[in-house]
Design an enzyme around this catalytic site. Structure first.
Site, PDB file in Angstrom:
ATOM      1  CD  GLU A 434     103.674  -5.675  76.943  1.00 23.00           C
ATOM      2  OE1 GLU A 434     104.277  -5.486  78.017  1.00 23.00           O
ATOM      3  OE2 GLU A 434     103.580  -4.804  76.070  1.00 23.00           O
TER       4      GLU A 434
HETATM    5  C1  LIG Z   1     105.871  -7.480  67.063  1.00 18.42           C
HETATM    6  C2  LIG Z   1     106.592  -7.018  68.275  1.00 18.42           C
HETATM    7  C3  LIG Z   1     106.126  -5.913  68.967  1.00 18.42           C
HETATM    8  C4  LIG Z   1     106.832  -5.445  70.086  1.00 18.42           C
HETATM    9  N1  LIG Z   1     106.406  -4.294  70.710  1.00 18.42           N
HETATM   10  C5  LIG Z   1     107.211  -3.730  71.651  1.00 18.42           C
HETATM   11  C6  LIG Z   1     106.914  -2.422  72.175  1.00 18.42           C
HETATM   12  O1  LIG Z   1     105.898  -1.811  71.842  1.00 18.42           O
HETATM   13  N2  LIG Z   1     107.791  -1.863  73.053  1.00 18.42           N
HETATM   14  C7  LIG Z   1     108.923  -2.505  73.441  1.00 18.42           C
HETATM   15  O2  LIG Z   1     109.673  -1.932  74.215  1.00 18.42           O
HETATM   16  N3  LIG Z   1     109.234  -3.740  72.976  1.00 18.42           N
HETATM   17  C8  LIG Z   1     108.402  -4.361  72.089  1.00 18.42           C
HETATM   18  N4  LIG Z   1     108.713  -5.604  71.588  1.00 18.42           N
HETATM   19  C9  LIG Z   1     109.919  -6.282  72.072  1.00 18.42           C
HETATM   20  C10 LIG Z   1     109.608  -7.480  72.953  1.00 18.42           C
HETATM   21  O3  LIG Z   1     109.093  -7.061  74.172  1.00 18.42           O
HETATM   22  C11 LIG Z   1     110.936  -8.282  73.074  1.00 18.42           C
HETATM   23  O4  LIG Z   1     111.120  -8.918  71.823  1.00 18.42           O
HETATM   24  C12 LIG Z   1     110.889  -9.280  74.200  1.00 18.42           C
HETATM   25  O5  LIG Z   1     110.922  -8.607  75.427  1.00 18.42           O
HETATM   26  C13 LIG Z   1     112.072 -10.256  74.145  1.00 18.42           C
HETATM   27  O6  LIG Z   1     113.283  -9.616  73.966  1.00 18.42           O
HETATM   28  P1  LIG Z   1     114.273 -10.106  72.800  1.00 18.42           P
HETATM   29  O7  LIG Z   1     113.486 -10.179  71.552  1.00 18.42           O
HETATM   30  O8  LIG Z   1     115.470  -9.259  72.822  1.00 18.42           O
HETATM   31  O9  LIG Z   1     114.644 -11.604  73.211  1.00 18.42           O
HETATM   32  P2  LIG Z   1     115.766 -12.030  74.263  1.00 18.42           P
HETATM   33  O10 LIG Z   1     115.593 -11.272  75.527  1.00 18.42           O
HETATM   34  O11 LIG Z   1     117.089 -11.982  73.590  1.00 18.42           O
HETATM   35  O12 LIG Z   1     115.367 -13.540  74.533  1.00 18.42           O
HETATM   36  C14 LIG Z   1     115.700 -14.609  73.648  1.00 18.42           C
HETATM   37  C15 LIG Z   1     115.231 -15.924  74.274  1.00 18.42           C
HETATM   38  O13 LIG Z   1     115.921 -16.127  75.518  1.00 18.42           O
HETATM   39  C16 LIG Z   1     114.973 -16.315  76.556  1.00 18.42           C
HETATM   40  N5  LIG Z   1     115.463 -15.726  77.793  1.00 18.42           N
HETATM   41  C17 LIG Z   1     116.062 -14.528  77.992  1.00 18.42           C
HETATM   42  N6  LIG Z   1     116.338 -14.345  79.279  1.00 18.42           N
HETATM   43  C18 LIG Z   1     115.898 -15.446  79.932  1.00 18.42           C
HETATM   44  C19 LIG Z   1     115.863 -15.867  81.296  1.00 18.42           C
HETATM   45  N7  LIG Z   1     116.348 -15.107  82.280  1.00 18.42           N
HETATM   46  N8  LIG Z   1     115.332 -17.081  81.574  1.00 18.42           N
HETATM   47  C20 LIG Z   1     114.797 -17.865  80.603  1.00 18.42           C
HETATM   48  N9  LIG Z   1     114.808 -17.521  79.314  1.00 18.42           N
HETATM   49  C21 LIG Z   1     115.321 -16.327  78.981  1.00 18.42           C
HETATM   50  C22 LIG Z   1     113.708 -15.618  76.094  1.00 18.42           C
HETATM   51  O14 LIG Z   1     112.560 -16.156  76.747  1.00 18.42           O
HETATM   52  C23 LIG Z   1     113.741 -15.922  74.602  1.00 18.42           C
HETATM   53  O15 LIG Z   1     113.197 -17.206  74.383  1.00 18.42           O
HETATM   54  C24 LIG Z   1     107.996  -6.124  70.520  1.00 18.42           C
HETATM   55  C25 LIG Z   1     108.439  -7.264  69.833  1.00 18.42           C
HETATM   56  C26 LIG Z   1     107.755  -7.703  68.729  1.00 18.42           C
HETATM   57  C27 LIG Z   1     108.296  -8.910  67.987  1.00 18.42           C
END
Ligand SMILES: Cc1cc2nc3c(=O)[nH]c(=O)nc-3n(C[C@H](O)[C@H](O)[C@H](O)COP(=O)(O)OP(=O)(O)OC[C@H]3O[C@@H](n4cnc5c(N)ncnc54)[C@H](O)[C@@H]3O)c2cc1C
Length: 569
Positions: A434
């Site tokens: 989220e």
């Molecule tokens: C168990 C689980 C359930 C989920 N359920 C859903 C769902 O129902 N629907 C859905 O669509 N998604 C879902 N997600 C996905 C979740 O919303 C994403 O994992 C999350 O948005 C982060 O994206 P990412 O994992 O690609 O990390 P990334 O975006 O690659 O981020 C990696 C790191 O970089 C940091 N970062 C990235 N951009 C910035 C910035 N501009 N400034 C500072 N820091 C930054 C992040 O905070 C993080 O620490 C789920 C994930 C999990 C693990």
């Protein structure tokens, strides 16, 4: 020990501190909401959570959701519990009556989902997205879509998903590539892969409604090119759609919730809202989901506290300082100040955060339907500033506080028997999904506080009555910090990004102190079940406020020294 909801305690918090039912006076549809009705709903909800949902938690973790050939089988008892849940009307608690809902205040739904998450986070992931999907479809769906899907989602007969994330598009949804190609009959064919989709496939409900972000063929790159589509698992004629679950993830925790890779293979869908306005439509769902995630954090922290508190009242080790108590060879570990400090600190967070989250539940209804435009605006301001604060602060505290609660068990916490390690594993993800907590901090400081030089934020803090000089002093210090950051950002644009997390945490702490001021001035709220959280708040929690502001000040100072040095060069 399964989680125990305490409906009497929450009823007294809602009526004694949060101001129900008076706070909803004058809102259409709530004339019959009184303290007795609130108590009755909470009592029934508490019974359902304790009897039907909490006992499934352990097996949900140990057996987990299972994937085989495109199908997901949920852990034992999950489907039966879900069928009982929706048939009893729980998902429809705050949906409008004209859609098959019960039309009750949103804050009651907040309490329900906090308890469900505390009792069984994995099971709760599936219905947790329902209300957001309902609001999204209600506000943005066409009449034809509403006719077919709104009632089923309002009642929870069909579950919903939120399909945003792709392998290369997580925090940055503007990178999403899933395509939607218009068809002559007004439908669209969706092609692409979504990952991490909670409840993308399962056997809890007879149909699943996916809300999917995708890009039209002529869409510009970036977030403005995204549109929102509804893709059902089963089509209106009963046939299976071309939305498939390819696999589910092996995860650190939350084993009762299938986290799915979803393949949309020319799957038929229909647009929700206007082309290119998909993120706008989705934000209705995401804001509701963010508050729910904050409530997950509060619930999980309470669950961890319940286990640790009970254990600390049974386990005897060593002598506590002070006069000898009783004839036992060792004292209860709750007598040791280090253990009490852990327990009372979490208690201070749970109760203070509850006041803030429940107030948000009330403000949601005020923002939606108060007759006075100024009252609506004030409520919107509250929701806008506090949602990222609660999402990040409550989930950070849930994980770190649950880990502290595990410490209370010593080695017994690290083994599975007592169930505390499951809470530590399950709670970790709430800091990530989220919108990660880093993104929440940027949302608060960079998108909401700084653009007007801190003026809106100052008004938001000014809306909060306080008679406590220390609370007022903290609000003033936050305002000064916001103004200093706005000025500092003019010479070093990235300055706020380095300290956004500190600013969010300091805001959360100041609001927590404000919430405890409310609790302290409400004699109706019973705090006898535990020790002295107010003392813990003052002694162990609040000193962090000054530390966070000192970190921000130091960053501003360094930045201005660098700027001066550059100007002289
Ligand atoms: C168990 C689980 C359930 C989920 N359920 C859903 C769902 O129902 N629907 C859905 O669509 N998604 C879902 N997600 C996905 C979740 O919303 C994403 O994992 C999350 O948005 C982060 O994206 P990412 O994992 O690609 O990390 P990334 O975006 O690659 O981020 C990696 C790191 O970089 C940091 N970062 C990235 N951009 C910035 C910035 N501009 N400034 C500072 N820091 C930054 C992040 O905070 C993080 O620490 C789920 C994930 C999990 C693990």
């Amino acid at each position: 020990m399964d989680y125990q909801p305490h409906s009497d305690e929450i009823a007294s918090l809602l009526t004694g501190v949060a101001g129900l039912p008076g706070a909803l006076a004058g809102l259409p549809g709530f004339a019959e909401v009184d303290a007795a009705l609130v108590g009755q709903v909470l009592e029934e909800a508490g019974k359902f959570v304790a009897e039907r949902i909490a006992p499934l938690n352990r097996e949900g973790d140990e057996i987990g959701a299972r994937y085989e050939a495109g199908q997901v089988t949920m852990p034992p008892g999950f489907r039966e519990a879900y069928q009982a849940f929706w048939q009893a009307g729980w998902p429809a608690l705050s949906a409008r009556e004209e859609d098959g809902g019960q039309g009750l205040p949103a804050v009651l739904e907040c309490v329900l989902y906090e308890w469900l998450s505390a009792a069984n986070h994995g099971w709760t992931m599936a219905p947790g997205l329902l209300h957001g999907a309902y609001e999204c479809l209600k506000h943005h769906g066409s009449d034809a879509l509403k006719e077919r899907y709104l009632g089923k989602i309002a009642t929870g007969e069909w579950l919903a998903t939120m399909c945003l994330t792709e392998p290369h598009a997580g925090s940055d949804l503007g990178l999403a590539r899933t395509r939607a190609v218009p068809q002559p009959d007004g439908s669209y064919l969706l092609e692409g892969t979504k990952i991490f989709i909670s409840g993308g496939e399962h056997d809890l409900s007879d149909n699943i409604v996916h809300l999917v972000l995708a890009r039209l063929p002529d869409a510009p790159p970036g977030p403005k090119g995204l549109s929102l589509f509804l893709v059902p698992k089963f089509m209106p004629d009963g046939s299976r759609s071309r939305a498939h679950c390819e696999r589910i993830e092996e995860k650190m925790g939350l084993h009762g919730s299938p986290t799915c890779v979803m393949r949309f293979d020319e799957a038929t869908g229909w647009i929700v809202g206007e082309p290119g306005r998909g993120l706008n439509a989705m934000f209705v769902m995401m804001n509701s989901a963010r508050l729910h995630v904050a409530l997950q954090g509060i619930g999980l922290l309470d669950a961890a506290w319940q286990k640790a508190d009970a254990y600390a009242r049974e386990r005897r080790q060593m002598r506590a300082p002070g006069p000898r108590r009783g004839s036992e060879a060792a004292d209860l570990i709750i007598e040791h100040p280090a253990v009490r400090r852990i327990l009372d600190t979490q208690r201070a967070w749970v109760d203070g955060a509850r006041v803030l989250a429940y107030r948000t539940g009330i403000e949601l209804d005020v923002a939606r339907s108060h007759s006075d435009a100024e009252a609506r605006q004030r409520a919107e301001r509250w929701c806008s500033f506090i949602t990222p604060v609660l999402k990040a602060a409550c989930t950070d505290q849930a994980f770190h506080g649950a880990s502290e609660c595990l410490q209370v068990f010593g080695g017994h916490g690290y083994v599975r028997e007592w169930g505390i390690e499951q809470i530590v594993r399950d709670s970790r993800v709430a800091m990530i999904y989220e919108g990660t907590n880093e993104i929440q901090a940027i949302d608060l400081l960079v998108r909401k506080v700084l653009p007007d030089g801190g003026a809106g934020f100052t008004t938001f803090l000014g809306d909060l009555d306080t008679a406590d000089e220390e609370v007022a002093g903290r609000f003033a210090a936050l305002t000064r910090s916001a103004v200093a950051l706005a000025t500092g950002a003019q010479s070093q644009a990235d300055l706020p990004y380095w300290v956004a997390g500190d600013f969010l945490r300091a805001t959360a702490l100041a609001l927590l102190a404000w919430a405890w001021e409310r609790i302290g001035s409400s004699p109706g709220f019973h705090t006898s079940r535990w020790l002295d959280p107010e003392h813990a708040l003052i002694s162990w929690v609040m000193p962090e406020f000054d530390m966070r502001l000192a970190l921000i000040d130091a960053a501003i100072e360094r930045s201005s020294a660098r700027f001066t040095a550059r100007s002289i060069d």
